[in-house]
Structures are given as C-alpha cells and as structure tokens.
Design an enzyme around this catalytic site. Structure first.
Site, PDB file in Angstrom:
ATOM      1  N   GLY A 159      -5.833  11.119  -2.097  1.00 27.61           N
ATOM      2  CA  GLY A 159      -6.490  10.733  -0.847  1.00 27.61           C
ATOM      3  C   GLY A 159      -6.150  11.668   0.300  1.00 27.61           C
ATOM      4  O   GLY A 159      -5.726  12.808   0.100  1.00 27.61           O
ATOM      5  N   ASP A 160      -6.317  11.146   1.510  1.00 25.54           N
ATOM      6  CA  ASP A 160      -6.060  11.942   2.714  1.00 25.54           C
ATOM      7  C   ASP A 160      -4.567  12.060   3.023  1.00 25.54           C
ATOM      8  O   ASP A 160      -4.152  12.968   3.744  1.00 25.54           O
ATOM      9  CB  ASP A 160      -6.791  11.340   3.920  1.00 25.54           C
ATOM     10  CG  ASP A 160      -6.382   9.880   4.180  1.00 25.54           C
ATOM     11  OD1 ASP A 160      -5.957   9.194   3.225  1.00 25.54           O
ATOM     12  OD2 ASP A 160      -6.495   9.424   5.328  1.00 25.54           O
ATOM     13  N   THR A 183      -1.884   2.575   4.772  1.00 30.62           N
ATOM     14  CA  THR A 183      -1.006   3.729   4.590  1.00 30.62           C
ATOM     15  C   THR A 183      -0.035   3.721   5.745  1.00 30.62           C
ATOM     16  O   THR A 183      -0.407   3.335   6.845  1.00 30.62           O
ATOM     17  CB  THR A 183      -1.844   5.039   4.674  1.00 30.62           C
ATOM     18  OG1 THR A 183      -2.637   5.155   3.515  1.00 30.62           O
ATOM     19  CG2 THR A 183      -0.977   6.257   4.825  1.00 30.62           C
ATOM     20  N   THR A 215      -4.974   6.224   8.825  1.00 32.50           N
ATOM     21  CA  THR A 215      -5.068   5.266   7.728  1.00 32.50           C
ATOM     22  C   THR A 215      -6.533   4.879   7.584  1.00 32.50           C
ATOM     23  O   THR A 215      -7.287   4.967   8.546  1.00 32.50           O
ATOM     24  CB  THR A 215      -4.196   4.018   8.009  1.00 32.50           C
ATOM     25  OG1 THR A 215      -4.320   3.100   6.916  1.00 32.50           O
ATOM     26  CG2 THR A 215      -4.626   3.306   9.283  1.00 32.50           C
ATOM     27  N   GLY A 216      -6.936   4.482   6.385  1.00 34.87           N
ATOM     28  CA  GLY A 216      -8.334   4.063   6.210  1.00 34.87           C
ATOM     29  C   GLY A 216      -8.943   4.637   4.959  1.00 34.87           C
ATOM     30  O   GLY A 216      -8.230   4.971   3.999  1.00 34.87           O
ATOM     31  N   ASP A 217     -10.272   4.740   4.944  1.00 34.38           N
ATOM     32  CA  ASP A 217     -10.994   5.252   3.771  1.00 34.38           C
ATOM     33  C   ASP A 217     -10.743   6.756   3.634  1.00 34.38           C
ATOM     34  O   ASP A 217     -11.475   7.585   4.157  1.00 34.38           O
ATOM     35  CB  ASP A 217     -12.503   4.982   3.904  1.00 34.38           C
ATOM     36  CG  ASP A 217     -12.840   3.501   3.787  1.00 34.38           C
ATOM     37  OD1 ASP A 217     -12.061   2.758   3.141  1.00 34.38           O
ATOM     38  OD2 ASP A 217     -13.868   3.080   4.333  1.00 34.38           O
ATOM     39  N   GLY A 218      -9.682   7.076   2.901  1.00 36.82           N
ATOM     40  CA  GLY A 218      -9.183   8.445   2.855  1.00 36.82           C
ATOM     41  C   GLY A 218     -10.145   9.446   2.254  1.00 36.82           C
ATOM     42  O   GLY A 218     -10.173  10.611   2.661  1.00 36.82           O
ATOM     43  N   ARG A 274      -7.175  10.842  -8.688  1.00 35.94           N
ATOM     44  CA  ARG A 274      -7.643  10.848  -7.299  1.00 35.94           C
ATOM     45  C   ARG A 274      -6.475  11.059  -6.323  1.00 35.94           C
ATOM     46  O   ARG A 274      -5.434  10.421  -6.440  1.00 35.94           O
ATOM     47  CB  ARG A 274      -8.335   9.517  -6.992  1.00 35.94           C
ATOM     48  CG  ARG A 274      -8.883   9.391  -5.559  1.00 35.94           C
ATOM     49  CD  ARG A 274      -7.910   8.683  -4.631  1.00 35.94           C
ATOM     50  NE  ARG A 274      -8.551   8.335  -3.342  1.00 35.94           N
ATOM     51  CZ  ARG A 274      -7.904   7.849  -2.294  1.00 35.94           C
ATOM     52  NH1 ARG A 274      -6.607   7.646  -2.348  1.00 35.94           N
ATOM     53  NH2 ARG A 274      -8.550   7.549  -1.181  1.00 35.94           N
ATOM     54  N   SER A 313       0.811  -1.224   0.000  1.00 34.97           N
ATOM     55  CA  SER A 313       0.000   0.000   0.000  1.00 34.97           C
ATOM     56  C   SER A 313       0.842   1.271   0.000  1.00 34.97           C
ATOM     57  O   SER A 313       0.315   2.374   0.023  1.00 34.97           O
ATOM     58  CB  SER A 313      -0.936   0.001   1.208  1.00 34.97           C
ATOM     59  OG  SER A 313      -0.183   0.075   2.396  1.00 34.97           O
ATOM     60  N   THR A 371       1.838   6.943   0.859  1.00 33.83           N
ATOM     61  CA  THR A 371       0.872   5.945   0.391  1.00 33.83           C
ATOM     62  C   THR A 371       0.797   5.948  -1.130  1.00 33.83           C
ATOM     63  O   THR A 371       1.160   6.943  -1.768  1.00 33.83           O
ATOM     64  CB  THR A 371      -0.527   6.240   0.984  1.00 33.83           C
ATOM     65  OG1 THR A 371      -1.453   5.255   0.528  1.00 33.83           O
ATOM     66  CG2 THR A 371      -1.030   7.618   0.561  1.00 33.83           C
TER      67      THR A 371
END
Ligand code: NAG
Ligand code: NAG
Ligand code: NAG
Length: 358
Positions: free
Chosen positions: A238-239, A208, A259-262, A236, A71, A226
């Site tokens: 992300g966070d 991440t 970390t996670g659904d950014g 795209r 990742s 990440t």
C-alpha cells in the site's frame, strides 16, 4: 474560472492553523487506541537521549505490539491466503533519508527493520522475503504473524465466497466467487474500458499509524506502520512504505502522515504535496485540504485522512469519506488531545459545481 477562485478564497477563510503547544511535539493519525503511541513517543522525548527518529520508532512500534485497532502489526489485515504482511517507513527530516520495508513476512517489528534499512544501507526500500532475510541477518526474530482469531476470520470469509475482495475484470465473477481467477480480455479503445477499472466504493479496512515528531531542538522525523488492507491480493503493497505517500518530512518546513485507501492515495503522493503546500506558505490545514481535494477530483468515493504539522508544531488535518481523527501532544501538555476532522463534503460539492460550469 472566477467562480473557482471565489470558492477557494471562501474556503481559505476558515482554515486557520491550530496553535502549537510547543516542543517537543508528536502528532499521529487516529485517536482512541492510537493515543498509546502518541503518549509513548511524547514521553520518550522527555529523555535527553531520545532523538526525533527514536520517538517515531517508539510510537509506531507501540501500535505494532499492542495492535492498536488491528490495522497495525501482527494478527490483522490478512491477505487472500490468510497471511499478514507488514509495510513500514521511517524518514529523517534533516537528511531526507528514508528507510522502508514492504510486504515484510514473518517479522513483527516492521518500523525497526525500516530503521535498519535507513541506518545500515544506502537504499530506501527493501521488499518481501528478501527484506525478511535482511531483518534476520540483523538479529530480528522470525515469528508467525497469524493468530488463531485470524484463522477463524479467514475461514468465515471463504465460507462467504471470499467477499469482499479486490479483484476486477476476472473470471469467475469476483462478486460471487472465490479464486483462482483469470483476467478477461479487455478493450482499451472501448468507451466503457475506464469505468471498469474504477472501484465502486471505499474499501473496508485501511487504518494506519503515521506519525511526525519534533525534538525540542527542532529536528523532525516521520514514519508509518501498517498491515495493509484486509483480503488484499497476496503481494499487495500500500501507500504506507512509499515516501511522500504514507508519510513525509522536511525539517525545514514540516511533516505529514496519511491513512485511508492506500491504493488510490499513493498515486497522488498526498504527503509530499502537503509539505510542498506548506513550503508555498499555506497553513497546515489548507495544505492538508488541498492534498485531499486533488484525490477527490478523480476518486470522490474513497476514504482519506491526512495530518500536517509545520516545523513549529502548528497542525491541521483533512479527510473525506469518514470522520478522520488525529492525536497530538506537545510542550507541557499533560495528556494527548484528539482532533476530529469533519469530511470535506463541501469541497466535493464545489468541485463538481466547477466541473459542471466548465
Ligand atoms: C501460525 O499460527 C496459526 C494460528 O495459530 C496456525 O493456524 C498456522 O498454522 C501457523 N503457521 C505456521 C507456518 O506455523
Ligand atoms: C474495441 O473497441 C473499439 C471502440 O468501441 C471498437 O471499434 C473495436 O472493434 C473493439 N475491438 C475489439 C477487438 O472488440
Ligand atoms: C499539568 O499538570 C500539572 C500538575 O497537575 C499542573 O500544574 C499543570 O498546570 C498541568 N499543565 C497543563 C498544560 O495542563
């Protein structure tokens, strides 16, 4: 209202901080393959010339090189066109200066490029092809981030009609077909409009590395690296490279890594929230739980994990949707320790109870 207060205070009872092993200190999202990064950063801090920023860069670039769980770095999380792009940030807890790169193409060393943004510009964030141009002009090598393994994976994904993907409200039906897609007409006054914008579950790949370091002198730094989300729409971001979302640090208070659904997490700036919670006097664990619960109120089905550390090295984490883990090493610890954080299911239930009573 009274009931909410009761639930909150019961909750506070079991969120005592984990003691600090002492300085120097390093902490990051995830255990397993990510502990190589913890060790590299921690060991670098044993040398007198390594700064807190150096340690974060050394730790995160360890994952960029060995790919951790796929990742981070090259060869992972291809977009719809099978290209890997990288997101990274690095932040100095003394000056609050942050250097970030988003959608970096054809360069492997994302966090090192972010460090160059921090040190050689007065900007915060560079993006896309022009970030690549900045990297090249600073001596970074161009390379192909796509591996043969990844090319095979992409062919199999197309074979499976490009499932899963991140498209909604488009034609042809993204649940059964590959693109190119066109948006269908929507009616924002319609009662079903909002429902159509919410994802119907957690996405599959979103790990991440986010890391916070504390130098023996007490100075702090944080960073994230990440390769984003697998099968993302090209372009795209992300966070990860968003200050306050991927990570955040204020050396007077503490730091946080996420970390996670950014795509969801970046709308809540959870790391900014968690550090502000620390500033208001919460323990690291309570600060982390509050930040995650703010996301759960609106998006109960995602996967989230954040790790929080105060300036003395007391730490805690919170997660939902999965069993989040984090790794730390500090003081004279001989090995990295991994902490497993059970998902906040109780919190989710209390929240819906509160909503039902309101
Ligand atoms: C990058 O490498 C992959 C896998 O070996 C290959 O399929 C692709 O054509 C290469 N891309 C470029 C631009 O050379
Ligand atoms: C949009 O939805 C509203 C509310 O349901 C409805 O009154 C209106 O006619 C719709 N507009 C169109 C163009 O369908
Ligand atoms: C680390 O290892 C050394 C040598 O084996 C030992 O003396 C020391 O007690 C260990 N420290 C900790 C914190 O476990």
């Amino acid at each position: 209202m009274k009931r909410t207060v009761t639930i909150m205070s019961l909750f506070a009872l079991r969120v005592a901080a984990q003691a600090s092993p002492g300085l120097p200190f390093v902490i990051n999202t995830w255990g397993g393959p990510f502990t190589a990064a913890t060790d590299a950063a921690y060991l670098s801090l044993q040398r007198p010339t390594t700064s807190a920023l150096d340690a974060v860069e050394i730790g995160c670039s360890t994952c960029e090189k060995n790919q951790c769980d796929g990742s981070v770095g090259f060869g992972g999380s291809p977009d719809e066109d099978c290209e890997t792009t990288l997101d990274a940030m690095i932040m100095d807890g003394t000056t609050m200066k942050s250097g970030n790169v988003a959608g970096l193409r054809r360069i492997k060393d994302a966090i090192a490029v972010a460090r160059h943004v921090l040190e050689y510009t007065t900007h915060t964030l560079l993006a896309g092809d022009l970030a690549t141009q900045f990297a090249v002009s600073n001596g970074f090598a161009l390379s192909n981030l796509t591996t043969t393994e990844q090319t095979k994976r992409c062919a199999a994904w197309r074979e499976e009609h490009c499932q899963p993907n991140y498209r909604i409200n488009v034609s042809p039906d993204p649940k059964t077909s590959c693109g190119p897609y066109t948006g269908v007409a929507l009616n924002s006054s319609s009662p079903v409009y909002q429902r159509g914008l919410i994802p119907d579950g957690s996405q599959t790949s979103h790990d991440t590395i986010s890391m916070i370091s504390i130098h023996s002198s007490g100075t702090m730094a944080a960073g994230t690296s990440t390769n984003g989300a697998t099968w993302k729409v090209p372009g795209r971001v992300g966070d990860g490279p968003i200050t306050g979302s991927g990570s955040y640090v204020d050396g007077d208070v503490g730091g946080c890594g996420a970390t996670g659904d950014g795509d969801i997490m970046m709308r809540f700036l959870p790391c900014y929230q968690a550090v502000e919670n620390l500033r208001q006097g919460m323990s690291p664990k309570a600060a982390a739980e509050d930040a995650v619960k703010r996301i759960l109120r609106k998006y109960p089905d995602g996967s989230y994990g954040i790790v929080v550390v105060d300036k003395d090295g007391q730490h805690g984490g919170a997660g939902a949707g999965w069993t989040f883990t984090y790794a730390f090493r500090g003081g004279n610890m001989n090995a990295t320790e991994v902490v497993s954080v059970p998902p906040l299911t109780e919190a989710r239930r209390s929240e819906s109870e509160t909503v039902m009573q309101a």
